[in-house]
Write an enzyme that holds these catalytic residues in place. Structure first.
Site, PDB file in Angstrom:
ATOM      1  N   SER A  41      41.417  -4.010  78.334  1.00 16.99           N
ATOM      2  CA  SER A  41      41.628  -2.600  78.693  1.00 16.99           C
ATOM      3  C   SER A  41      42.238  -2.533  80.088  1.00 16.99           C
ATOM      4  O   SER A  41      42.013  -3.439  80.912  1.00 16.99           O
ATOM      5  CB  SER A  41      40.279  -1.861  78.705  1.00 16.99           C
ATOM      6  OG  SER A  41      40.425  -0.557  79.245  1.00 16.99           O
ATOM      7  N   ASP A  96      28.217  -7.577  62.771  1.00 19.29           N
ATOM      8  CA  ASP A  96      27.991  -6.958  64.081  1.00 19.29           C
ATOM      9  C   ASP A  96      28.365  -8.027  65.105  1.00 19.29           C
ATOM     10  O   ASP A  96      27.638  -9.026  65.259  1.00 19.29           O
ATOM     11  CB  ASP A  96      26.516  -6.565  64.203  1.00 19.29           C
ATOM     12  CG  ASP A  96      26.168  -6.017  65.590  1.00 19.29           C
ATOM     13  OD1 ASP A  96      26.962  -6.199  66.542  1.00 19.29           O
ATOM     14  OD2 ASP A  96      25.084  -5.427  65.731  1.00 19.29           O
ATOM     15  N   SER A 143      40.975  -0.708  82.058  1.00 16.95           N
ATOM     16  CA  SER A 143      39.725  -0.614  82.831  1.00 16.95           C
ATOM     17  C   SER A 143      39.168  -1.980  83.200  1.00 16.95           C
ATOM     18  O   SER A 143      38.163  -2.070  83.910  1.00 16.95           O
ATOM     19  CB  SER A 143      38.657   0.162  82.044  1.00 16.95           C
ATOM     20  OG  SER A 143      39.151   1.388  81.617  1.00 16.95           O
ATOM     21  N   TYR A 158      31.381  -1.184  81.081  1.00 15.37           N
ATOM     22  CA  TYR A 158      32.631  -1.349  80.326  1.00 15.37           C
ATOM     23  C   TYR A 158      33.665  -2.098  81.166  1.00 15.37           C
ATOM     24  O   TYR A 158      34.294  -3.056  80.713  1.00 15.37           O
ATOM     25  CB  TYR A 158      33.159   0.027  79.913  1.00 15.37           C
ATOM     26  CG  TYR A 158      34.368  -0.010  79.016  1.00 15.37           C
ATOM     27  CD1 TYR A 158      34.238  -0.268  77.653  1.00 15.37           C
ATOM     28  CD2 TYR A 158      35.650   0.223  79.523  1.00 15.37           C
ATOM     29  CE1 TYR A 158      35.352  -0.294  76.822  1.00 15.37           C
ATOM     30  CE2 TYR A 158      36.762   0.189  78.704  1.00 15.37           C
ATOM     31  CZ  TYR A 158      36.612  -0.059  77.352  1.00 15.37           C
ATOM     32  OH  TYR A 158      37.715  -0.092  76.528  1.00 15.37           O
TER      33      TYR A 158
HETATM   34  N1  LIG Z   1      41.316   3.884  72.666  1.00 18.49           N
HETATM   35  C1  LIG Z   1      41.509   3.572  73.926  1.00 18.49           C
HETATM   36  O1  LIG Z   1      41.943   4.417  74.728  1.00 18.49           O
HETATM   37  C2  LIG Z   1      41.242   2.174  74.419  1.00 18.49           C
HETATM   38  C3  LIG Z   1      41.606   1.859  75.726  1.00 18.49           C
HETATM   39  C4  LIG Z   1      41.377   0.580  76.214  1.00 18.49           C
HETATM   40  C5  LIG Z   1      40.785  -0.374  75.402  1.00 18.49           C
HETATM   41  N2  LIG Z   1      40.424  -0.052  74.142  1.00 18.49           N
HETATM   42  C6  LIG Z   1      39.785  -1.110  73.348  1.00 18.49           C
HETATM   43  O2  LIG Z   1      40.408  -1.207  72.093  1.00 18.49           O
HETATM   44  C7  LIG Z   1      39.486  -1.738  71.152  1.00 18.49           C
HETATM   45  C8  LIG Z   1      39.520  -0.903  69.891  1.00 18.49           C
HETATM   46  O3  LIG Z   1      39.034   0.400  70.184  1.00 18.49           O
HETATM   47  P1  LIG Z   1      39.640   1.714  69.517  1.00 18.49           P
HETATM   48  O4  LIG Z   1      40.152   2.564  70.609  1.00 18.49           O
HETATM   49  O5  LIG Z   1      40.517   1.380  68.373  1.00 18.49           O
HETATM   50  O6  LIG Z   1      38.299   2.452  69.038  1.00 18.49           O
HETATM   51  P2  LIG Z   1      37.559   2.505  67.636  1.00 18.49           P
HETATM   52  O7  LIG Z   1      36.213   3.054  67.922  1.00 18.49           O
HETATM   53  O8  LIG Z   1      38.421   3.153  66.622  1.00 18.49           O
HETATM   54  O9  LIG Z   1      37.467   0.962  67.244  1.00 18.49           O
HETATM   55  C9  LIG Z   1      36.430   0.119  67.606  1.00 18.49           C
HETATM   56  C10 LIG Z   1      36.053  -0.645  66.368  1.00 18.49           C
HETATM   57  O10 LIG Z   1      35.057  -1.610  66.705  1.00 18.49           O
HETATM   58  C11 LIG Z   1      34.012  -1.497  65.766  1.00 18.49           C
HETATM   59  N3  LIG Z   1      32.775  -1.945  66.367  1.00 18.49           N
HETATM   60  C12 LIG Z   1      32.073  -1.352  67.372  1.00 18.49           C
HETATM   61  N4  LIG Z   1      30.980  -2.070  67.637  1.00 18.49           N
HETATM   62  C13 LIG Z   1      30.993  -3.119  66.794  1.00 18.49           C
HETATM   63  C14 LIG Z   1      30.125  -4.209  66.570  1.00 18.49           C
HETATM   64  N5  LIG Z   1      29.017  -4.345  67.272  1.00 18.49           N
HETATM   65  N6  LIG Z   1      30.445  -5.103  65.611  1.00 18.49           N
HETATM   66  C15 LIG Z   1      31.571  -4.977  64.885  1.00 18.49           C
HETATM   67  N7  LIG Z   1      32.431  -3.961  65.051  1.00 18.49           N
HETATM   68  C16 LIG Z   1      32.137  -3.051  65.987  1.00 18.49           C
HETATM   69  C17 LIG Z   1      33.974  -0.031  65.371  1.00 18.49           C
HETATM   70  O11 LIG Z   1      33.282   0.186  64.160  1.00 18.49           O
HETATM   71  C18 LIG Z   1      35.462   0.265  65.289  1.00 18.49           C
HETATM   72  O12 LIG Z   1      35.991  -0.125  64.047  1.00 18.49           O
HETATM   73  C19 LIG Z   1      38.125  -1.760  71.852  1.00 18.49           C
HETATM   74  O13 LIG Z   1      37.844  -3.071  72.299  1.00 18.49           O
HETATM   75  C20 LIG Z   1      38.324  -0.830  73.031  1.00 18.49           C
HETATM   76  O14 LIG Z   1      37.483  -1.144  74.123  1.00 18.49           O
HETATM   77  C21 LIG Z   1      40.632   1.191  73.627  1.00 18.49           C
END
Ligand SMILES: NC(=O)c1ccc[n+]([C@@H]2O[C@H](COP(=O)([O-])OP(=O)(O)OC[C@H]3O[C@@H](n4cnc5c(N)ncnc54)[C@H](O)[C@@H]3O)[C@@H](O)[C@H]2O)c1
Length: 280
Positions: free
Chosen positions: A159, A80, A161, A172
């Site tokens: 991001s 985590d 954001s 966020y």
């Molecule tokens: N999908 C989008 O549109 C988007 C846009 C901007 C930024 N992001 C960023 O991209 C990154 C990946 O997100 P994603 O879109 O692939 O979503 P996702 O939910 O598929 O991936 C997030 C991953 O982080 C893991 N995770 C969450 N909390 C955790 C913790 N406390 N310890 C360990 N692992 C943890 C989840 O289990 C998951 O595998 C994130 O940092 C997210 O903020 C995503």
């Protein structure tokens, strides 16, 4: 399908059958949040280029399955990243498993929706812990190892954001904005150690994080209309940028904050006047 949409789709598909290059052979990487979405795509991309990867996350079933699919090049470690002790153990476990560390991808993250009066301190703190403090703890433990080996590469997944703000994403936006400026500070401090540090800023990417909202057709359409390329991105389109940034092809790039967003952040948010003024 419009001409624009067709050409955008074909542009994004044209890399799918490209020959594999082993430009990351011998490198060992950690990918946090590597069990789904952008993280899982990054794990596959790095392994596809010859790296060995520690998949880190909290979804043990998905992590174990991905590691099994990829064979000896990948292992799964439960951590985590919101807990400092877990992050320290993650770095040590990677060195134990693979004997070295070259690349750190701080990708794990959580979304959070809520205006300031509606958030309690615990919600705020959890977002800061998972999205921001995790990057500090991972870098704190990884950098001495990278330094001892003469260098390495770190990519933080921030991001759009964090580059500009979005309605209702207070904690966020704060966490991702901080990751962006922390990336610049890390790049300055460790350039002389041979460690490059960059951030990627995804826009709207089709992953489990956005699946709920994107499953609403009207919302998806409105969202995509605001993106110059008129569609959500795929996790692989972010993973390819991350792989480039950790490769020697990016040897002169550090401290960069790179959007991968279909042009979203290029737009000031003002109305599309040529479209609005065009006679019906
Ligand atoms: N999908 C989008 O549109 C988007 C846009 C901007 C930024 N992001 C960023 O991209 C990154 C990946 O997100 P994603 O879109 O692939 O979503 P996702 O939910 O598929 O991936 C997030 C991953 O982080 C893991 N995770 C969450 N909390 C955790 C913790 N406390 N310890 C360990 N692992 C943890 C989840 O289990 C998951 O595998 C994130 O940092 C997210 O903020 C995503």
């Amino acid at each position: 399908m419009s001409q624009t949409a067709r050409s955008n789709d074909s542009n994004s598909d044209m890399h799918q059958d490209r020959p594999q290059v082993n430009d990351l052979a011998g490198r060992v990487a950690i990918v946090t949040g590597g069990t789904s979405g952008i993280g899982a795509a990054t794990v596959r991309e790095l392994v596809g280029h010859g790296a060995r990867v520690m998949i880190v996350g909290i979804d043990d079933a998905a992590g174990a399955k991905l590691a099994t699919d990829l064979g000896a090049a990948a292992r799964y470690h439960h951590a985590d990243v919101g807990r400092a002790g877990d992050v320290a153990a993650m770095v040590a476990a990677t060195e134990d498993a693979f004997g070295r560390l070259d690349v750190l991808i701080n990708n794990a993250g959580m979304g959070n929706f809520g205006e300031t009066p509606d958030l309690d301190e615990g919600q705020w703190q959890r977002v800061i812990d998972v999205n921001l403090s995790s990057v500090f703890h991972a870098c704190k433990h990884a950098i001495p190892r990278l330094r001892r080996q003469g260098g390495g590469a770190i990519v933080n997944v921030a991001s759009v954001s964090g580059m500009a703000a979005d309605y209702g994403f207070t904690a966020y936006a704060a966490s991702k904005g901080a990751v962006i400026n922390y990336t610049r500070a890390l790049a300055l401090d460790h350039a002389r150690d041979g460690i490059r540090v960059n951030a990627v800023c995804p826009g709207l990417i089709d992953t489990p994080l956005t699946a709920g909202t994107l499953s609403m057709p009207a919302l998806r359409q409105t969202w995509c209309e605001n993106i110059p390329l008129q569609r959500a991105g795929r996790p692989e389109e972010v993973a390819r940028l991350i792989r480039f940034l950790v490769s020697d092809d990016a040897s002169y790039i550090t401290g960069a904050i790179i959007p991968v967003d279909g042009g979203l952040i290029a737009w000031s948010g003002q109305p599309n006047l040529p479209k609005l003024l065009k006679p019906a």
